[in-house]
Design an enzyme around this catalytic site. Structure first.
Site, PDB file in Angstrom:
ATOM      1  N   LYS A   1       8.246  47.960  41.665  1.00 26.16           N
ATOM      2  CA  LYS A   1       7.348  47.672  42.804  1.00 26.16           C
ATOM      3  C   LYS A   1       7.984  46.665  43.742  1.00 26.16           C
ATOM      4  CE  LYS A   1       3.948  44.553  42.316  1.00 26.16           C
ATOM      5  NZ  LYS A   1       3.962  43.467  43.317  1.00 26.16           N
ATOM      6  N   ASN A   2       8.517  45.574  43.179  1.00 30.48           N
ATOM      7  CA  ASN A   2       9.000  44.489  44.025  1.00 30.48           C
ATOM      8  C   ASN A   2      10.350  44.782  44.660  1.00 30.48           C
ATOM      9  OD1 ASN A   2       6.648  43.241  43.505  1.00 30.48           O
ATOM     10  ND2 ASN A   2       7.486  41.725  42.069  1.00 30.48           N
TER      11      ASN A   2
ATOM     12  N   CYS B   1      -3.898  33.702  48.130  1.00 29.86           N
ATOM     13  CA  CYS B   1      -4.246  34.811  47.220  1.00 29.86           C
ATOM     14  C   CYS B   1      -4.650  34.173  45.891  1.00 29.86           C
ATOM     15  CB  CYS B   1      -3.082  35.774  47.067  1.00 29.86           C
ATOM     16  SG  CYS B   1      -1.898  35.300  45.832  1.00 29.86           S
TER      17      CYS B   1
ATOM     18  N   ARG C   1       0.696  30.262  48.578  1.00 27.49           N
ATOM     19  CA  ARG C   1       1.786  31.182  48.976  1.00 27.49           C
ATOM     20  C   ARG C   1       2.010  31.200  50.488  1.00 27.49           C
ATOM     21  NH1 ARG C   1       1.166  36.656  45.720  1.00 27.49           N
ATOM     22  NH2 ARG C   1       3.407  36.803  46.116  1.00 27.49           N
TER      23      ARG C   1
ATOM     24  N   ASP D   1       6.327  36.458  36.621  1.00 29.21           N
ATOM     25  CA  ASP D   1       5.546  37.695  36.547  1.00 29.21           C
ATOM     26  C   ASP D   1       5.365  38.180  35.118  1.00 29.21           C
ATOM     27  OD1 ASP D   1       6.840  39.179  39.625  1.00 29.21           O
ATOM     28  OD2 ASP D   1       5.385  37.597  39.234  1.00 29.21           O
TER      29      ASP D   1
ATOM     30  N   ARG E   1      -2.050  48.398  41.496  1.00 26.98           N
ATOM     31  CA  ARG E   1      -1.078  47.907  42.489  1.00 26.98           C
ATOM     32  C   ARG E   1       0.325  47.840  41.888  1.00 26.98           C
ATOM     33  NH1 ARG E   1      -3.192  42.959  46.011  1.00 26.98           N
ATOM     34  NH2 ARG E   1      -1.191  43.532  46.934  1.00 26.98           N
TER      35      ARG E   1
HETATM   36  C1  EPZ Z   1       7.712  37.659  45.010  1.00 24.29           C
HETATM   37  O1  EPZ Z   1       6.650  37.016  45.699  1.00 24.29           O
HETATM   38  C2  EPZ Z   1       7.065  38.737  44.158  1.00 24.29           C
HETATM   39  N1  EPZ Z   1       6.374  39.694  45.011  1.00 24.29           N
HETATM   40  C3  EPZ Z   1       6.070  38.106  43.181  1.00 24.29           C
HETATM   41  O2  EPZ Z   1       5.562  39.135  42.341  1.00 24.29           O
HETATM   42  C4  EPZ Z   1       6.817  37.094  42.311  1.00 24.29           C
HETATM   43  O3  EPZ Z   1       5.897  36.441  41.451  1.00 24.29           O
HETATM   44  C5  EPZ Z   1       7.523  36.058  43.199  1.00 24.29           C
HETATM   45  O4  EPZ Z   1       8.389  36.734  44.146  1.00 24.29           O
HETATM   46  C6  EPZ Z   1       8.360  35.093  42.398  1.00 24.29           C
HETATM   47  O5  EPZ Z   1       9.335  35.793  41.674  1.00 24.29           O
HETATM   48  C7  EPZ Z   1       7.094  40.657  45.641  1.00 24.29           C
HETATM   49  O6  EPZ Z   1       8.306  40.727  45.519  1.00 24.29           O
HETATM   50  C8  EPZ Z   1       6.327  41.622  46.486  1.00 24.29           C
HETATM   51  P1  EPZ Z   1       8.338  33.497  46.469  1.00 24.29           P
HETATM   52  P2  EPZ Z   1       6.993  35.971  46.901  1.00 24.29           P
HETATM   53  O7  EPZ Z   1       8.499  33.449  47.946  1.00 24.29           O
HETATM   54  O8  EPZ Z   1       8.197  36.430  47.623  1.00 24.29           O
HETATM   55  C9  EPZ Z   1       6.636  29.191  47.551  1.00 24.29           C
HETATM   56  C10 EPZ Z   1       3.921  40.388  41.224  1.00 24.29           C
HETATM   57  O9  EPZ Z   1       3.111  40.096  40.340  1.00 24.29           O
HETATM   58  N2  EPZ Z   1       6.914  29.565  48.942  1.00 24.29           N
HETATM   59  O10 EPZ Z   1       9.563  33.627  45.617  1.00 24.29           O
HETATM   60  O11 EPZ Z   1       5.754  35.766  47.669  1.00 24.29           O
HETATM   61  C11 EPZ Z   1       5.522  30.037  46.947  1.00 24.29           C
HETATM   62  O12 EPZ Z   1       4.263  29.492  47.257  1.00 24.29           O
HETATM   63  C12 EPZ Z   1       4.154  39.434  42.380  1.00 24.29           C
HETATM   64  O13 EPZ Z   1       4.620  41.435  41.236  1.00 24.29           O
HETATM   65  C13 EPZ Z   1       6.757  28.601  49.938  1.00 24.29           C
HETATM   66  O14 EPZ Z   1       6.374  27.476  49.668  1.00 24.29           O
HETATM   67  O15 EPZ Z   1       7.331  34.664  46.070  1.00 24.29           O
HETATM   68  C14 EPZ Z   1       5.825  29.976  45.478  1.00 24.29           C
HETATM   69  O16 EPZ Z   1       5.316  28.775  44.953  1.00 24.29           O
HETATM   70  C15 EPZ Z   1       3.265  38.207  42.297  1.00 24.29           C
HETATM   71  N3  EPZ Z   1       7.017  28.949  51.218  1.00 24.29           N
HETATM   72  C16 EPZ Z   1       7.358  29.919  45.430  1.00 24.29           C
HETATM   73  O17 EPZ Z   1       7.766  29.515  46.740  1.00 24.29           O
HETATM   74  C17 EPZ Z   1       7.460  30.208  51.561  1.00 24.29           C
HETATM   75  O18 EPZ Z   1       7.712  30.461  52.757  1.00 24.29           O
HETATM   76  C18 EPZ Z   1       8.025  31.263  45.126  1.00 24.29           C
HETATM   77  O19 EPZ Z   1       7.485  32.217  46.010  1.00 24.29           O
HETATM   78  C19 EPZ Z   1       7.617  31.159  50.534  1.00 24.29           C
HETATM   79  C20 EPZ Z   1       7.353  30.819  49.234  1.00 24.29           C
END
Ligand code: EPZ
Length: 427
Positions: free
Chosen positions: A22-23, A123, A128, A313, A405
């Site tokens: 998915k990701n 969310c 996020r 995850d 999803r």
């Molecule tokens: C991706 O989300 C995945 N989703 C998530 O999977 C996964 O948990 C996550 O990466 C971490 O591996 C998809 O790929 C569609 P991040 P993403 O940006 O990109 C903070 C699932 O269950 N952050 O790596 O949104 C954020 O709040 C989903 O399949 C900022 O502060 O995650 C978090 O604490 C859930 N500012 C950390 O970084 C930003 O601009 C990591 O988030 C972006 C992120």
């Protein structure tokens, strides 16, 4: 709304085909915006989020066609073509439902020199924000304006210049947006402390197949030399390491043995190491990974962190399995601030978990008992299904749209390895 009914206590044995990730799919799909030529993606998982992303791309003017799929076959082949963009706006109602919609920001900016994308809002698992996405794009030459809940990004003179950005926090999505923006910039871009997840490697491999110039793939230092244009191509989505890890936990929690067909060991060594430490037998076979449990589960100390460490995850799924371990486990969730939504529901099934901020102590219990439980987010839902598979009695997991999803035909895959499970629609 549908629910999933499970009668627990069955030892699961057999083979489960692992679907496309998915990701990975959610970051490969927007690459169609980077060229006016057709992009064909194979092994796309049949998931609600993939459908939603297709609808968003349609609204932007991307044509999509699905190749016929033989019944029973998993995955789909989709050809996408953005001959020219009809819109550069990703509206709130789309982004609100699926945060990954923000991944059209970078490619639209690269292709059209402008993009208007709703801020995603929070969310279930945390705030996020997307501040790192925006900071990275500014370093690549974008002007960013925030008005009325929308991000309006423009490239002065219609094209990004490229530039360097060092991520203060590893961010998968921000790395993906920056990559898709940089490939068509006029100059060189360097990303430092970039995410290294296998899904990022899959994205880089697709972009290179389309003609992009990227060095350092798989490392935290990516160097991208912008090119004039990109071509269409055909590309197979990588297998889903989180789906594979989830079903590995199904083997562990039921004392069974499941071969995860198509799973790639190199994507999930932190997961298989944790499974081995919990006492499971992990074998890398010619078809994938076989996970067997023939003894009591041992407790673990696990801390989530960016790849190649133990993935966030997988935290909820391991918690469900460790609820039946012989002893106390310690989990630490370092990525998201609210990723224990499954705990109150696990407690209702007899799990004993103490939460202290981002840490959880899981006291192993002798058994879980079936109950009616509520899913709150994708991976929390899976942890409840896992608990139901092992619990005494019947479990009904409500709000399974969360599951749909991220898990392709879950009940079919679990039925095939002996689970007593069915989907019930409540109209
Ligand atoms: C991706 O989300 C995945 N989703 C998530 O999977 C996964 O948990 C996550 O990466 C971490 O591996 C998809 O790929 C569609 P991040 P993403 O940006 O990109 C903070 C699932 O269950 N952050 O790596 O949104 C954020 O709040 C989903 O399949 C900022 O502060 O995650 C978090 O604490 C859930 N500012 C950390 O970084 C930003 O601009 C990591 O988030 C972006 C992120």
């Amino acid at each position: 709304m549908d629910s999933i009914w499970i009668k627990g206590g069955k030892r699961l044995e057999g083979r489960i085909p692992i679907s496309g990730a998915k990701n990975a799919a959610l970051t490969l799909l927007p690459c169609a915006l980077l060229t006016d030529e057709p992009l064909t993606l194979g092994n796309l998982p049949r998931l609600a989020d993939v459908d939603s992303f297709g609808h968003l791309l349609n609204q932007l003017g991307v044509s999509t066609s699905i190749a016929g799929v033989r019944s029973g076959q998993f995955g789909r082949r989709m050809t996408l073509q953005a001959s020219d963009l009809a819109s550069t706006v990703a509206p709130y109602d789309m982004v609100r439902k699926m945060r990954a919609s923000v991944l059209v920001l970078g490619p639209m900016l690269a292709r059209a020199g402008e993009a208007t994308v709703s801020l995603p809002g929070g969310c279930a698992i945390g705030d996020r924000p997307i501040d790192l996405h925006l900071k990275a794009l500014e370093c690549l030459g974008a002007d960013i304006e925030l008005t009325a809940g929308y991000v309006k990004a423009t490239a002065p003179k219609g094209r990004l210049t490229g530039g360097d950005f060092s991520f203060p926090v590893v961010s998968v999505g921000a790395t993906e947006n920056a990559l898709m923006a940089a490939v068509l910039a006029t100059g060189r871009s360097q990303l430092f402390n970039a995410a290294r997840e296998p899904e990022i490697v899959d994205l880089c491999n697709l972009l290179v197949a389309m003609g992009a110039k990227i060095e350092g793939i798989g490392s935290a230092h990516l160097v991208i030399d912008g090119v004039q244009g990109l071509n269409g191509t055909t590309y197979e989505v990588m297998p889903d390491r989180i789906e594979a890890g989830s079903y590995a936990c199904a083997a562990g929690i039921t004392g069974g043995s499941i071969e995860l067909v198509g799973a790639r060991p190199q994507d999930m060594l932190a997961i298989t190491n944790a499974l081995s430490q919990a006492g499971l037998i992990v074998e890398f076979t010619e078809h994938g990974i076989k996970v067997s449990a023939d003894r009591a589960l041992k407790p673990l100390a696990l801390s989530t962190a960016p790849f190649p460490c133990f993935p966030t995850d997988m935290q909820a799924q391991f918690m469900a399995m460790l609820a039946l371990a012989e002893g106390d486990s310690f989990l630490e969730e370092t990525i998201f601030e609210n990723r224990y939504m499954h705990v109150p529901e696990l407690r209702r099934m007899g799990g004993e978990v103490d939460i202290h901020g981002r840490s959880a102590i899981v006291h192993g219990v002798g058994k879980l008992t079936g109950a009616e439980v509520m899913a709150t987010d994708l991976r929390a839902s899976m942890s409840l299904v896992l608990a139901g598979l092992a619990a005494e009695g019947e479990t009904e997991v409500l709000r399974v749209y969360h599951l749909d999803r991220g898990y392709e035909r879950l009940e079919e895959k679990l039925l095939a390895v002996g689970a007593a499970i069915e989907r019930r629609s409540s109209g």
